[in-house]
Design an enzyme around this catalytic site. Sequence first.
Site: not given
Length: 188
Positions: A84, A112
């Site tokens: 990401e 996360c």
Amino acid sequence: MLLAGADIFARLLDRCVVSRHGAAMVSRVHRPLPMELALHEARAGAELGEVPVGAVLVDGRNGALLARAHNRVETWSDPTAHAELLVIQVAARRLGLKRLVEADLYVTLEPCAMCAAAISLARLRRLYFGAYDPKGGGVDHGPRIFEQPTCHHRPEIVGGLEETRCAALLREFFALRRAPGEAEDGRG
């Protein structure tokens, strides 16, 4: 979004077909869906020994690919090299923007807390993720970053996209690397 001449030409070709009578018509040519590309990236990462998480960032207005990546934590010995973050960094540099307000992120695993915070800071428009991550997730589980009062931007969120395939890829990866009875870790 600024595009180089070759990119503009390729995008035009993607949309144009010639009819039997020689007239150009605008059409939608089949392109891989973003989550398919993210799964492809995740598989490529797994082949390198990375936790199989893939991410794809697209322009939400037209679906143009902005960046694609898989985890590089092991390869680069960098605990922040999550897929990401890598796609956000690449797209921001390419576009010369710190805020990617029209971008949509597709990722195979629930981000996360670190990645969720970066998604908020980049002001991404939408987040689509595949498998839920009860242990390490920061969106629907754990700290739920977007629900915090200190979070300044909350993207639209769609969880569970291709969840079965994304979760299976992670299970297979860890099953091959784990001795019987070891605990499962969804991040790496």
